[in-house]
Structures are given as C-alpha cells and as structure tokens.
Design a protein around this motif. Structure first.
Motif, PDB file in Angstrom:
ATOM      1  N   LEU A 156      -2.222   2.880   9.918  1.00 37.20           N
ATOM      2  CA  LEU A 156      -1.987   3.110   8.488  1.00 37.20           C
ATOM      3  C   LEU A 156      -0.711   3.909   8.301  1.00 37.20           C
ATOM      4  O   LEU A 156      -0.318   4.692   9.175  1.00 37.20           O
ATOM      5  CB  LEU A 156      -3.160   3.875   7.862  1.00 37.20           C
ATOM      6  CG  LEU A 156      -4.489   3.130   7.722  1.00 37.20           C
ATOM      7  CD1 LEU A 156      -5.615   4.091   7.382  1.00 37.20           C
ATOM      8  CD2 LEU A 156      -4.401   2.046   6.655  1.00 37.20           C
ATOM      9  N   ARG A 157      -0.094   3.737   7.130  1.00 39.03           N
ATOM     10  CA  ARG A 157       1.135   4.479   6.802  1.00 39.03           C
ATOM     11  C   ARG A 157       1.002   5.071   5.409  1.00 39.03           C
ATOM     12  O   ARG A 157       0.459   4.430   4.502  1.00 39.03           O
ATOM     13  CB  ARG A 157       2.331   3.535   6.848  1.00 39.03           C
ATOM     14  CG  ARG A 157       3.642   4.234   6.537  1.00 39.03           C
ATOM     15  CD  ARG A 157       4.799   3.286   6.651  1.00 39.03           C
ATOM     16  NE  ARG A 157       4.944   2.523   5.429  1.00 39.03           N
ATOM     17  CZ  ARG A 157       5.920   1.663   5.204  1.00 39.03           C
ATOM     18  NH1 ARG A 157       6.819   1.416   6.127  1.00 39.03           N
ATOM     19  NH2 ARG A 157       6.002   1.010   4.072  1.00 39.03           N
ATOM     20  N   TYR A 158       1.506   6.306   5.250  1.00 40.10           N
ATOM     21  CA  TYR A 158       1.441   7.014   3.968  1.00 40.10           C
ATOM     22  C   TYR A 158       2.806   7.604   3.626  1.00 40.10           C
ATOM     23  O   TYR A 158       3.534   8.036   4.514  1.00 40.10           O
ATOM     24  CB  TYR A 158       0.445   8.180   4.045  1.00 40.10           C
ATOM     25  CG  TYR A 158      -0.936   7.788   4.493  1.00 40.10           C
ATOM     26  CD1 TYR A 158      -1.942   7.517   3.576  1.00 40.10           C
ATOM     27  CD2 TYR A 158      -1.244   7.683   5.851  1.00 40.10           C
ATOM     28  CE1 TYR A 158      -3.220   7.163   3.990  1.00 40.10           C
ATOM     29  CE2 TYR A 158      -2.510   7.323   6.271  1.00 40.10           C
ATOM     30  CZ  TYR A 158      -3.494   7.071   5.336  1.00 40.10           C
ATOM     31  OH  TYR A 158      -4.751   6.706   5.755  1.00 40.10           O
ATOM     32  N   GLY A 159       3.084   7.670   2.343  1.00 37.36           N
ATOM     33  CA  GLY A 159       4.276   8.351   1.866  1.00 37.36           C
ATOM     34  C   GLY A 159       3.964   9.821   1.599  1.00 37.36           C
ATOM     35  O   GLY A 159       2.824  10.270   1.746  1.00 37.36           O
ATOM     36  N   ALA A 160       4.976  10.556   1.168  1.00 38.12           N
ATOM     37  CA  ALA A 160       4.828  11.998   0.943  1.00 38.12           C
ATOM     38  C   ALA A 160       3.861  12.320  -0.200  1.00 38.12           C
ATOM     39  O   ALA A 160       3.355  13.430  -0.286  1.00 38.12           O
ATOM     40  CB  ALA A 160       6.191  12.624   0.666  1.00 38.12           C
ATOM     41  N   GLU A 161       3.600  11.350  -1.059  1.00 37.70           N
ATOM     42  CA  GLU A 161       2.732  11.586  -2.223  1.00 37.70           C
ATOM     43  C   GLU A 161       1.253  11.458  -1.881  1.00 37.70           C
ATOM     44  O   GLU A 161       0.392  11.597  -2.754  1.00 37.70           O
ATOM     45  CB  GLU A 161       3.080  10.618  -3.361  1.00 37.70           C
ATOM     46  CG  GLU A 161       2.686   9.168  -3.136  1.00 37.70           C
ATOM     47  CD  GLU A 161       3.518   8.422  -2.085  1.00 37.70           C
ATOM     48  OE1 GLU A 161       3.074   7.361  -1.632  1.00 37.70           O
ATOM     49  OE2 GLU A 161       4.611   8.916  -1.705  1.00 37.70           O
ATOM     50  N   VAL A 162       0.911  11.216  -0.614  1.00 36.10           N
ATOM     51  CA  VAL A 162      -0.476  10.986  -0.216  1.00 36.10           C
ATOM     52  C   VAL A 162      -1.361  12.184  -0.569  1.00 36.10           C
ATOM     53  O   VAL A 162      -0.953  13.342  -0.462  1.00 36.10           O
ATOM     54  CB  VAL A 162      -0.569  10.678   1.295  1.00 36.10           C
ATOM     55  CG1 VAL A 162      -0.090  11.844   2.138  1.00 36.10           C
ATOM     56  CG2 VAL A 162      -1.984  10.299   1.687  1.00 36.10           C
ATOM     57  N   ASN A 163      -2.572  11.875  -0.970  1.00 35.75           N
ATOM     58  CA  ASN A 163      -3.588  12.893  -1.225  1.00 35.75           C
ATOM     59  C   ASN A 163      -4.247  13.235   0.110  1.00 35.75           C
ATOM     60  O   ASN A 163      -4.756  12.341   0.795  1.00 35.75           O
ATOM     61  CB  ASN A 163      -4.609  12.334  -2.227  1.00 35.75           C
ATOM     62  CG  ASN A 163      -5.733  13.296  -2.520  1.00 35.75           C
ATOM     63  OD1 ASN A 163      -6.464  13.710  -1.633  1.00 35.75           O
ATOM     64  ND2 ASN A 163      -5.859  13.654  -3.777  1.00 35.75           N
ATOM     65  N   GLY A 164      -4.235  14.498   0.475  1.00 36.79           N
ATOM     66  CA  GLY A 164      -4.777  14.927   1.763  1.00 36.79           C
ATOM     67  C   GLY A 164      -6.233  14.563   1.962  1.00 36.79           C
ATOM     68  O   GLY A 164      -6.652  14.199   3.065  1.00 36.79           O
TER      69      GLY A 164
END
Length: 197
Positions: free
Chosen positions: A172-180
């Motif tokens: 999976l890949r996430y950007g900086a806006e991801v919710n922890g």
C-alpha cells in the motif's frame, strides 16, 4: 417381412444408462472444482464483477513490484513502514517519519513484526539528521536510487509512506495527508491476515 431389431446391436450403439450417468457426474465434479478458479481468473483478467468497495485506505500496489524496484536496497524481513523522499525531507516527509514510528508503537504486542525506515535521495538537513539519531534510534535509513524510483513511481515527487511486506513487496502507498488511525487499521488487518513476518 420387416427386419427385427437386434437388442444386442442397440446396446452397442448407445452407451448404457450407468455410463452416461458416470460421465455426467464427472462433468459436474469438474465444473464444481474448476469452475470457481476459471471464474476468478476471468474476473481478475477482465476486471468484471469486481466490488467497488474496499477495506483499505491507501493506494493498493498489489502487482508484485518490490522495494528494490522502488530504488531501495534493504534485506528487512519484517513488515516495513517505508517513507520515501525523492527531494528534500521537508515538513511532510518529517511528519510521515514521525507517523511511521507512532504506527509501529501503536501495534502494541505486534510491534516487533514491523519496522520503520526512511529513504532519501538527498542528504538530510544536519539538524534533522542529528534529531533522528537522537530520537529515532530504531529508524532504518537507506539511500534512494532516483532513476529506479522515477521508473516505478513516475510523477510522484512528494514524500510517500509505503507498507512493504516481509518479502519486500510493495503493498500500500499513502500520501502525507493520510490519517494515522486509518493507516494503523490497514497494517493491523494485514498482520492479522498474514502468517509471514
């Protein structure tokens, strides 16, 4: 006088009832055994009847691409929260590094099944480098091969957080806006389903 039908010749031209029933049973068994596999393969290849809903929050990679193809050389054998910074490790990058550590801690008793890492193409700011050494002693650090990175993630210039499985496959890949919280739930689900790492 008409010719009489010989019962023996009739049985030779038509298979007995039990033989037909046996063939029918064989066909049914093959359909039951092979049918779902053929259907699933066809659905996967031609992308039909695939549900729109999903239970993960990041972008699913799922095509067998590896951490090495991303431009990172590592032999980590656990699940990994990998932050990539193709440019400077700016505020977004630093936030993802912090989040990766917090997610690992948030795994509780499963924390030993995961690690967190940072890969950068450029040297870190000396102040931030010293802070990482002091405050993030378990953070693994790697150089990022930009040529491979751009081949694997064209146009992705912002920092990203990747979940990598114990075999080195990108999941999976996430950007900086991801919710922890969402990221933690995704990783917990992967660990729950996985018997590796």
């Amino acid at each position: 006088m008409g010719t009489a039908m010989n019962p023996a010749s009739m049985s030779e031209t038509r298979p007995p009832r039990s033989r037909r029933r046996g063939r029918l049973q064989l066909i049914l068994v093959l359909l039951v055994a092979l049918g779902p596999m053929v259907l699933a393969t066809t659905m996967y290849k031609f992308k039909f009847w695939v549900p729109d809903s999903r239970s993960f929050h990041g972008e699913l990679i799922g095509n067998g691409e590896s951490r090495t193809e991303l431009g990172v050389q590592s032999d980590e054998k656990r699940w990994q929260l990998l932050v990539t910074a193709p440019n400077q490790c700016d505020a977004d990058c630093q936030q993802l590094v912090y989040l990766a550590r917090q997610i690992q801690i948030g795994l509780g008793r499963d924390a030993s099944r995961a690690s967190h890492a940072l890969t950068t193409a450029q040297p870190l700011n000396p102040e931030y480098d010293a802070r990482l050494t002091r405050e993030y002693p378990q953070l693994q650090r790697y150089p990022l091969d930009l040529k491979r990175y751009h081949r694997m993630a064209p146009g992705v210039e912002l920092p990203q957080l990747w979940i990598v499985d114990p075999h080195g496959n990108l999941v999976l890949r996430y950007g900086a806006e991801v919710n922890g919280k969402d990221l933690l739930n995704d990783l917990r689900q992967l660990l729950k389903l996985s018997n590796i790492g």
